[in-house]
Write an enzyme that holds these catalytic residues in place. Structure first.
Site, PDB file in Angstrom:
ATOM      1  N   GLY A  67       0.815  -1.221   0.000  1.00  0.00           N
ATOM      2  CA  GLY A  67       0.000   0.000   0.000  1.00  0.00           C
ATOM      3  C   GLY A  67       0.846   1.268   0.000  1.00  0.00           C
ATOM      4  O   GLY A  67       2.071   1.227   0.170  1.00  0.00           O
ATOM      5  N   SER A 112      -7.197   6.718  11.652  1.00  0.00           N
ATOM      6  CA  SER A 112      -7.552   7.750  10.676  1.00  0.00           C
ATOM      7  C   SER A 112      -8.265   8.904  11.375  1.00  0.00           C
ATOM      8  O   SER A 112      -8.820   8.729  12.475  1.00  0.00           O
ATOM      9  CB  SER A 112      -8.493   7.137   9.628  1.00  0.00           C
ATOM     10  OG  SER A 112      -9.042   8.132   8.804  1.00  0.00           O
ATOM     11  N   LYS A 132     -12.815   2.132  10.496  1.00  0.00           N
ATOM     12  CA  LYS A 132     -11.632   2.670  11.164  1.00  0.00           C
ATOM     13  C   LYS A 132     -11.911   2.944  12.643  1.00  0.00           C
ATOM     14  O   LYS A 132     -11.070   2.704  13.500  1.00  0.00           O
ATOM     15  CB  LYS A 132     -11.156   3.955  10.463  1.00  0.00           C
ATOM     16  CG  LYS A 132     -10.669   3.760   9.045  1.00  0.00           C
ATOM     17  CD  LYS A 132      -9.569   2.731   8.900  1.00  0.00           C
ATOM     18  CE  LYS A 132      -8.238   3.154   9.458  1.00  0.00           C
ATOM     19  NZ  LYS A 132      -7.192   2.113   9.235  1.00  0.00           N
ATOM     20  N   VAL A 185      -6.155  23.555   6.320  1.00  0.00           N
ATOM     21  CA  VAL A 185      -6.984  22.560   5.609  1.00  0.00           C
ATOM     22  C   VAL A 185      -7.180  23.002   4.154  1.00  0.00           C
ATOM     23  O   VAL A 185      -6.854  24.133   3.797  1.00  0.00           O
ATOM     24  CB  VAL A 185      -8.371  22.373   6.286  1.00  0.00           C
ATOM     25  CG1 VAL A 185      -8.241  21.809   7.684  1.00  0.00           C
ATOM     26  CG2 VAL A 185      -9.184  23.660   6.291  1.00  0.00           C
TER      27      VAL A 185
HETATM   28  P1  NAP Z   1      -3.778   1.447   0.165  1.00  0.00           P
HETATM   29  O1  NAP Z   1      -2.683   1.965  -0.676  1.00  0.00           O
HETATM   30  O2  NAP Z   1      -5.067   1.026  -0.447  1.00  0.00           O
HETATM   31  O3  NAP Z   1      -3.201   0.279   1.080  1.00  0.00           O
HETATM   32  C1  NAP Z   1      -4.021  -0.567   1.810  1.00  0.00           C
HETATM   33  C2  NAP Z   1      -3.197  -1.777   2.199  1.00  0.00           C
HETATM   34  O4  NAP Z   1      -4.014  -2.651   3.004  1.00  0.00           O
HETATM   35  C3  NAP Z   1      -2.720  -2.596   0.993  1.00  0.00           C
HETATM   36  O5  NAP Z   1      -1.427  -3.063   1.260  1.00  0.00           O
HETATM   37  C4  NAP Z   1      -3.719  -3.732   0.960  1.00  0.00           C
HETATM   38  O6  NAP Z   1      -3.204  -4.912   0.357  1.00  0.00           O
HETATM   39  C5  NAP Z   1      -3.929  -3.942   2.443  1.00  0.00           C
HETATM   40  N1  NAP Z   1      -5.167  -4.697   2.684  1.00  0.00           N
HETATM   41  C6  NAP Z   1      -6.431  -4.345   2.376  1.00  0.00           C
HETATM   42  N2  NAP Z   1      -7.283  -5.304   2.745  1.00  0.00           N
HETATM   43  C7  NAP Z   1      -6.534  -6.305   3.290  1.00  0.00           C
HETATM   44  C8  NAP Z   1      -6.818  -7.587   3.838  1.00  0.00           C
HETATM   45  N3  NAP Z   1      -8.054  -8.065   3.909  1.00  0.00           N
HETATM   46  N4  NAP Z   1      -5.785  -8.337   4.294  1.00  0.00           N
HETATM   47  C9  NAP Z   1      -4.507  -7.884   4.232  1.00  0.00           C
HETATM   48  N5  NAP Z   1      -4.177  -6.687   3.709  1.00  0.00           N
HETATM   49  C10 NAP Z   1      -5.180  -5.919   3.243  1.00  0.00           C
HETATM   50  O7  NAP Z   1      -4.204   2.553   1.245  1.00  0.00           O
HETATM   51  P2  NAP Z   1      -3.301   3.517   2.120  1.00  0.00           P
HETATM   52  O8  NAP Z   1      -3.696   4.908   1.803  1.00  0.00           O
HETATM   53  O9  NAP Z   1      -1.888   3.127   2.075  1.00  0.00           O
HETATM   54  O10 NAP Z   1      -3.894   3.187   3.560  1.00  0.00           O
HETATM   55  C11 NAP Z   1      -3.092   2.558   4.538  1.00  0.00           C
HETATM   56  C12 NAP Z   1      -3.685   2.810   5.895  1.00  0.00           C
HETATM   57  O11 NAP Z   1      -3.777   4.215   6.124  1.00  0.00           O
HETATM   58  C13 NAP Z   1      -5.098   2.251   6.062  1.00  0.00           C
HETATM   59  O12 NAP Z   1      -5.212   1.757   7.373  1.00  0.00           O
HETATM   60  C14 NAP Z   1      -5.973   3.495   5.875  1.00  0.00           C
HETATM   61  O13 NAP Z   1      -7.199   3.363   6.545  1.00  0.00           O
HETATM   62  C15 NAP Z   1      -5.081   4.543   6.544  1.00  0.00           C
HETATM   63  N6  NAP Z   1      -5.361   5.923   6.146  1.00  0.00           N
HETATM   64  C16 NAP Z   1      -5.191   6.319   4.846  1.00  0.00           C
HETATM   65  C17 NAP Z   1      -5.464   7.649   4.498  1.00  0.00           C
HETATM   66  C18 NAP Z   1      -5.252   8.177   3.102  1.00  0.00           C
HETATM   67  O14 NAP Z   1      -5.655   9.310   2.823  1.00  0.00           O
HETATM   68  N7  NAP Z   1      -4.620   7.437   2.219  1.00  0.00           N
HETATM   69  C19 NAP Z   1      -5.900   8.554   5.494  1.00  0.00           C
HETATM   70  C20 NAP Z   1      -6.057   8.106   6.807  1.00  0.00           C
HETATM   71  C21 NAP Z   1      -5.773   6.781   7.125  1.00  0.00           C
HETATM   72  P3  NAP Z   1      -3.494  -5.306  -1.193  1.00  0.00           P
HETATM   73  O15 NAP Z   1      -2.382  -4.673  -1.984  1.00  0.00           O
HETATM   74  O16 NAP Z   1      -3.430  -6.782  -1.182  1.00  0.00           O
HETATM   75  O17 NAP Z   1      -4.860  -4.760  -1.520  1.00  0.00           O
END
Ligand code: NAP
Length: 323
Positions: free
Chosen positions: A13, A127, A161, A252
């Site tokens: 991710g 989050s 979350k 923001v």
């Molecule tokens: P991302 O690029 O979509 O990454 C999500 C990751 O979670 C991927 O590695 C995905 O693996 C893995 N995943 C999803 N479902 C899974 C499952 N059932 N079992 C194992 N792995 C799983 O999103 P990201 O932005 O990096 O988000 C990472 C974290 O940050 C999350 O917890 C998200 O809630 C949090 N977050 C993100 C944001 C934002 O703006 N991006 C803001 C606040 C919090 P695959 O490659 O196999 O799908």
């Protein structure tokens, strides 16, 4: 000599890959989980693109948040765990449990395995979704003291979350295992792949003119490199134990101010960028705790957005030539 071994869940991710990069940069050995080991070469290529040179310090284990297999092996001999993985789809699924079950049960799986393996501390990527969706934002400055009430939202991601973070705090109440939580707002900064996180899809839509309406909401912005830096500070600094940290740059934005910023700073793209109606900014967020307690010094929101723009152009996710 290499430092301790750290597990990062979800190395494929956006946030997971930058956490790995920061840990490798600081000399840690890193293990990461992937749902499928078929992605190993793709992930290594992504990390090389992000500047990793010591990939021999990185290993992989297959594990899915919805299943028990793999987690015991994943946490074995780790001093710390960064639990980053959680489903973050662009569109909400019809059944909210598609997000809630892997988020909450997956978090408990990781925490249980970590506790049994004698891990010192888990840093959970929660989050702003778990902070900011129940209190009236008028005249309110959001901080780590605020919580979303999951009963008050229909949004599956926000619920997932919030329930996952609640479950994590409940779990560690009677455990030796330490927990620290990071609550990022919208995460931007340089993409390492074409299909980077849902948050970057906003920038792509604006850059390509496909965003046609000024969405009414305001949001915080933070650079993924600063989110990774904050995770590693939260992992080791004693004062981070048992605390949550709101991860946001100062101020923001909304989709209108993002479009304006791109037009001003990348005039060559102006004709392809969405033309949106001005909407007021209305959200207030505090990043004082991370700054004062963990000495965190995030980049500006503008730098985070412009880094996303540059990287999306470099990856040719959006064309430079439409203007
Ligand atoms: P991302 O690029 O979509 O990454 C999500 C990751 O979670 C991927 O590695 C995905 O693996 C893995 N995943 C999803 N479902 C899974 C499952 N059932 N079992 C194992 N792995 C799983 O999103 P990201 O932005 O990096 O988000 C990472 C974290 O940050 C999350 O917890 C998200 O809630 C949090 N977050 C993100 C944001 C934002 O703006 N991006 C803001 C606040 C919090 P695959 O490659 O196999 O799908």
């Amino acid at each position: 000599m290499n430092k301790e071994l750290v597990l990062v869940t979800g190395g494929s991710g956006f946030v997971g890959s930058y956490c790995i990069l920061e840990l490798l940069r600081q000399g840690y050995r890193v293990r990461t989980t992937l749902r499928s080991l078929q992605k190993v070469e793709e992930v290594k290529a992504m990390l090389s693109r992000g500047g990793a040179t010591n990939l021999e310090d990185l290993s992989f284990v297959a594990a899915d948040l919805s299943q028990d297999e793999g987690w015991e092996e994943a946490v074995r001999d780790c001093t710390y765990v960064l639990h980053v993985a959680s489903p973050f789809p662009i569109q909400s699924p019809q059944d909210e449990n598609e997000l809630i079950i892997p988020a909450r049960e997956g978090t408990l799986r990781v925490l249980k395995a970590a506790s049994q393996a004698g891990v010192t501390r888990v840093v959970l990527t929660s989050s702003f979704a778990a902070i900011g969706y129940s209190i009236d934002p008028k005249d309110h400055v959001f901080t780590e003291a605020d919580w979303t009430d999951p009963a008050q939202t229909k949004d599956a991601y926000i619920k997932s979350k919030t329930l996952a973070e609640r479950a994590a705090w409940d779990f560690v109440k009677d455990q030796k295992l330490e927990l620290t939580v990071i609550n990022p707002v919208g995460i931007f900064g340089p993409a390492l792949t074409h299909d980077s996180s849902t948050s970057l899809a906003f920038v792509t839509l604006i850059l390509t003119g496909q965003m046609t309406e000024s969405l009414p909401f305001s949001f915080g912005v933070v650079d993924v490199r600063d989110v990774a830096d904050l995770h590693v500070r939260a992992m080791t600094l004693p004062q981070a134990k048992g605390e949550r940290f709101l991860a946001t740059a100062d101020g923001v934005m909304n989709v209108y101010t993002i479009a304006q910023l791109i037009r001003e700073r990348k005039p060559e793209l102006a004709s392809q960028v969405s033309r949106l109606k001005p909407v007021d900014l209305w959200l207030q967020l505090s990043n004082e705790k991370a700054k004062t307690v963990l000495h965190w010094n995030p980049r500006s929101k503008e730098e985070a957005i412009l880094a996303s723009v540059e990287s999306l152009l470099d990856l040719a996710t959006v064309s430079k030539d439409k203007g």
